[in-house]
Design a protein around this motif. Structure first.
Motif, PDB file in Angstrom:
ATOM      1  N   LYS A 154     -97.459 110.815  -4.482  1.00  0.00           N
ATOM      2  CA  LYS A 154     -98.637 111.266  -4.083  1.00  0.00           C
ATOM      3  C   LYS A 154     -99.055 111.127  -2.688  1.00  0.00           C
ATOM      4  N   ALA A 155     -98.517 109.805  -2.272  1.00  0.00           N
ATOM      5  CA  ALA A 155     -99.224 109.459  -0.917  1.00  0.00           C
ATOM      6  C   ALA A 155     -98.504 110.415   0.327  1.00  0.00           C
ATOM      7  N   PHE A 156     -97.337 110.773  -0.006  1.00  0.00           N
ATOM      8  CA  PHE A 156     -96.498 111.602   0.660  1.00  0.00           C
ATOM      9  C   PHE A 156     -97.166 113.078   0.896  1.00  0.00           C
ATOM     10  N   TRP A 157     -97.445 113.758  -0.168  1.00  0.00           N
ATOM     11  CA  TRP A 157     -98.024 114.960  -0.325  1.00  0.00           C
ATOM     12  C   TRP A 157     -99.519 114.805   0.159  1.00  0.00           C
ATOM     13  N   ALA A 158    -100.267 113.915  -0.005  1.00  0.00           N
ATOM     14  CA  ALA A 158    -101.511 113.864   0.512  1.00  0.00           C
ATOM     15  C   ALA A 158    -101.461 114.000   2.026  1.00  0.00           C
ATOM     16  N   GLU A 159    -100.413 113.480   2.422  1.00  0.00           N
ATOM     17  CA  GLU A 159    -100.363 113.557   3.945  1.00  0.00           C
ATOM     18  C   GLU A 159     -99.697 114.879   4.674  1.00  0.00           C
ATOM     19  N   ILE A 160     -98.919 115.411   3.815  1.00  0.00           N
ATOM     20  CA  ILE A 160     -98.211 116.685   4.495  1.00  0.00           C
ATOM     21  C   ILE A 160     -98.727 117.882   3.854  1.00  0.00           C
ATOM     22  N   TYR A 161     -99.346 117.893   2.521  1.00  0.00           N
ATOM     23  CA  TYR A 161     -99.958 119.213   2.015  1.00  0.00           C
ATOM     24  C   TYR A 161    -100.789 118.847   0.767  1.00  0.00           C
ATOM     25  N   PRO A 162    -101.977 118.652   1.075  1.00  0.00           N
ATOM     26  CA  PRO A 162    -102.948 117.954   0.300  1.00  0.00           C
ATOM     27  C   PRO A 162    -103.385 119.053  -0.778  1.00  0.00           C
ATOM     28  N   ALA A 163    -103.034 120.342  -0.451  1.00  0.00           N
ATOM     29  CA  ALA A 163    -103.286 121.286  -1.473  1.00  0.00           C
ATOM     30  C   ALA A 163    -102.390 121.609  -2.406  1.00  0.00           C
ATOM     31  N   ILE A 164    -101.294 121.131  -2.591  1.00  0.00           N
ATOM     32  CA  ILE A 164    -100.335 121.222  -3.582  1.00  0.00           C
ATOM     33  C   ILE A 164    -101.184 121.142  -5.134  1.00  0.00           C
ATOM     34  N   ARG A 165    -100.756 121.839  -5.913  1.00  0.00           N
ATOM     35  CA  ARG A 165    -101.365 122.020  -7.044  1.00  0.00           C
ATOM     36  C   ARG A 165    -100.309 121.736  -8.391  1.00  0.00           C
ATOM     37  N   THR A 166    -100.669 121.726  -9.611  1.00  0.00           N
ATOM     38  CA  THR A 166     -99.694 121.829 -10.670  1.00  0.00           C
ATOM     39  C   THR A 166     -99.436 123.395 -10.899  1.00  0.00           C
ATOM     40  N   GLU A 167     -98.682 123.541 -11.731  1.00  0.00           N
ATOM     41  CA  GLU A 167     -98.350 125.111 -12.093  1.00  0.00           C
ATOM     42  C   GLU A 167     -99.595 125.650 -12.830  1.00  0.00           C
ATOM     43  N   ALA A 168     -99.911 125.025 -13.751  1.00  0.00           N
ATOM     44  CA  ALA A 168    -101.314 125.587 -14.432  1.00  0.00           C
ATOM     45  C   ALA A 168    -102.438 125.870 -13.525  1.00  0.00           C
ATOM     46  N   GLU A 169    -102.696 124.962 -12.399  1.00  0.00           N
ATOM     47  CA  GLU A 169    -103.692 125.368 -11.496  1.00  0.00           C
ATOM     48  C   GLU A 169    -103.324 126.629 -10.697  1.00  0.00           C
ATOM     49  N   TYR A 170    -101.970 126.706 -10.245  1.00  0.00           N
ATOM     50  CA  TYR A 170    -101.713 127.892  -9.400  1.00  0.00           C
ATOM     51  C   TYR A 170    -101.818 129.158 -10.284  1.00  0.00           C
ATOM     52  N   THR A 171    -101.632 129.140 -11.371  1.00  0.00           N
ATOM     53  CA  THR A 171    -101.788 130.412 -12.650  1.00  0.00           C
ATOM     54  C   THR A 171    -103.255 130.626 -12.610  1.00  0.00           C
ATOM     55  N   ALA A 172    -104.074 129.687 -12.655  1.00  0.00           N
ATOM     56  CA  ALA A 172    -105.513 130.021 -12.645  1.00  0.00           C
ATOM     57  C   ALA A 172    -106.043 130.600 -11.328  1.00  0.00           C
ATOM     58  N   VAL A 173    -105.409 130.206 -10.241  1.00  0.00           N
ATOM     59  CA  VAL A 173    -105.700 130.934  -8.834  1.00  0.00           C
ATOM     60  C   VAL A 173    -105.363 132.200  -8.829  1.00  0.00           C
ATOM     61  N   ILE A 174    -104.063 132.424  -9.351  1.00  0.00           N
ATOM     62  CA  ILE A 174    -103.627 133.983  -9.477  1.00  0.00           C
ATOM     63  C   ILE A 174    -104.844 134.799 -10.070  1.00  0.00           C
ATOM     64  N   ALA A 175    -105.038 134.403 -11.195  1.00  0.00           N
ATOM     65  CA  ALA A 175    -105.953 135.024 -12.067  1.00  0.00           C
ATOM     66  C   ALA A 175    -107.485 135.447 -11.209  1.00  0.00           C
ATOM     67  N   ASP A 176    -107.661 134.220 -10.624  1.00  0.00           N
ATOM     68  CA  ASP A 176    -109.057 134.420  -9.938  1.00  0.00           C
ATOM     69  C   ASP A 176    -108.854 135.240  -8.618  1.00  0.00           C
ATOM     70  N   CYS A 177    -107.515 135.621  -8.154  1.00  0.00           N
ATOM     71  CA  CYS A 177    -107.259 136.470  -7.101  1.00  0.00           C
ATOM     72  C   CYS A 177    -107.210 137.928  -7.554  1.00  0.00           C
ATOM     73  N   GLY A 178    -107.505 138.050  -8.830  1.00  0.00           N
ATOM     74  CA  GLY A 178    -107.222 139.533  -9.420  1.00  0.00           C
ATOM     75  C   GLY A 178    -105.664 140.023  -9.592  1.00  0.00           C
ATOM     76  N   LEU A 179    -104.795 139.010  -9.822  1.00  0.00           N
ATOM     77  CA  LEU A 179    -103.212 139.303  -9.979  1.00  0.00           C
ATOM     78  C   LEU A 179    -102.896 139.104 -11.112  1.00  0.00           C
ATOM     79  N   ASP A 180    -102.194 139.911 -11.845  1.00  0.00           N
ATOM     80  CA  ASP A 180    -101.573 139.422 -13.252  1.00  0.00           C
ATOM     81  C   ASP A 180    -100.118 138.739 -12.953  1.00  0.00           C
ATOM     82  N   LEU A 181    -100.222 137.653 -13.436  1.00  0.00           N
ATOM     83  CA  LEU A 181     -98.827 136.841 -13.614  1.00  0.00           C
ATOM     84  C   LEU A 181     -97.660 137.533 -14.313  1.00  0.00           C
TER      85      LEU A 181
END
Length: 247
Positions: A154-181
């Protein structure tokens, strides 16, 4: 961190991020169909292992490969010529957040290990304008495989890429962007080691010798060694996920 140092460290590697030909083929197989002579855009192509793989997977495609670093494009052109596919691959030196294309130009947009540069949501939202209606987008991105990562990871990713998400969170972003998974899958650990981390470990030794006495270079070497060590210890907690989407 000096961007030129980062480029010099990574530009001679077979890949600039996790991936392998098997994962490229698996992601491509998730696409139900493409039109004849499809137009494919490979964004942040790097040295282009996946570009060449796509050229083999889709022999009638025309592929436009884009990267901001000209030397990796030159290397891709040489490798495309050696593979006999240079007539179907065009390289363009451009930034992924300022692409020189007309809207609705491509049937498929591909981005292996590169969307983190622009950000997942911004990348999907910006790039989809270049897709034809019904076109596909395939991207791989780092993701948490657990809701409770270890303190070190958690500390490593907070430093290099804090925007990392879970798979479920990415799936929600995909839907919000108007794309179908269409489908998704986790990259195997071999996709991290075989064409990326093991060659990178060798390159780090060469790079350290080339830049002995350069404090910035040594900082980059130590940061990269730490990245490899953290993955070696915590590969079960995070990795890359391939997402295939349709507009």
């Amino acid at each position: 961190m000096d961007i030129s140092l980062i480029c010099r460290l990574f530009e001679t590697l077979p890949r600039q991020g996790p991936g392998n030909d098997e994962s490229t083929a698996r992601a491509f197989a998730l696409i139900p169909e493409l039109p004849e002579n499809p137009e494919i855009l490979d964004v942040g192509c790097g040295s282009g292992m996946q570009t060449l793989a796509l050229a083999q997977l889709c022999p009638d495609a025309r592929i436009t490969a884009v990267d901001v670093h000209r030397p990796v494009l030159d290397a891709l052109e040489e490798r495309a010529a050696a593979a006999g596919v240079a007539d179907r691959i065009k390289t363009i030196c451009a930034s992924m957040d300022d692409l020189p294309f007309e809207n609705h130009s491509f049937d498929l947009i591909w981005a292996e290990g590169s969307i983190f540069i622009i950000g997942f949501e911004k990348g999907l939202s910006y790039w989809k304008q270049f897709l034809k209606d019904g076109g596909y987008m395939a991207v791989s991105e780092s993701a948490w495989f657990t809701a409770a990562p270890s303190a070190e990871a958690k500390a490593f990713w907070a430093e290099i890429y804090p925007a990392i998400r879970t798979e479920a969170e990415y799936t929600a972003v995909i839907a919000d962007c108007g794309l179908d998974l269409v489908g998704s899958f986790r990259l195997p650990e071999a996709a991290w080691w075989d064409d990326y981390y093991r060659p990178l470990e060798t390159r780090l030794e060469e790079f350290a010798a080339e830049h002995a006495g350069d404090a910035g270079a040594m900082e980059l070497v130590e940061m990269t060694k730490k990245e490899i060590a953290v993955y070696r210890a915590h590969a079960a907690e995070y990795g890359y996920v391939f997402f295939v989407m349709r507009k």
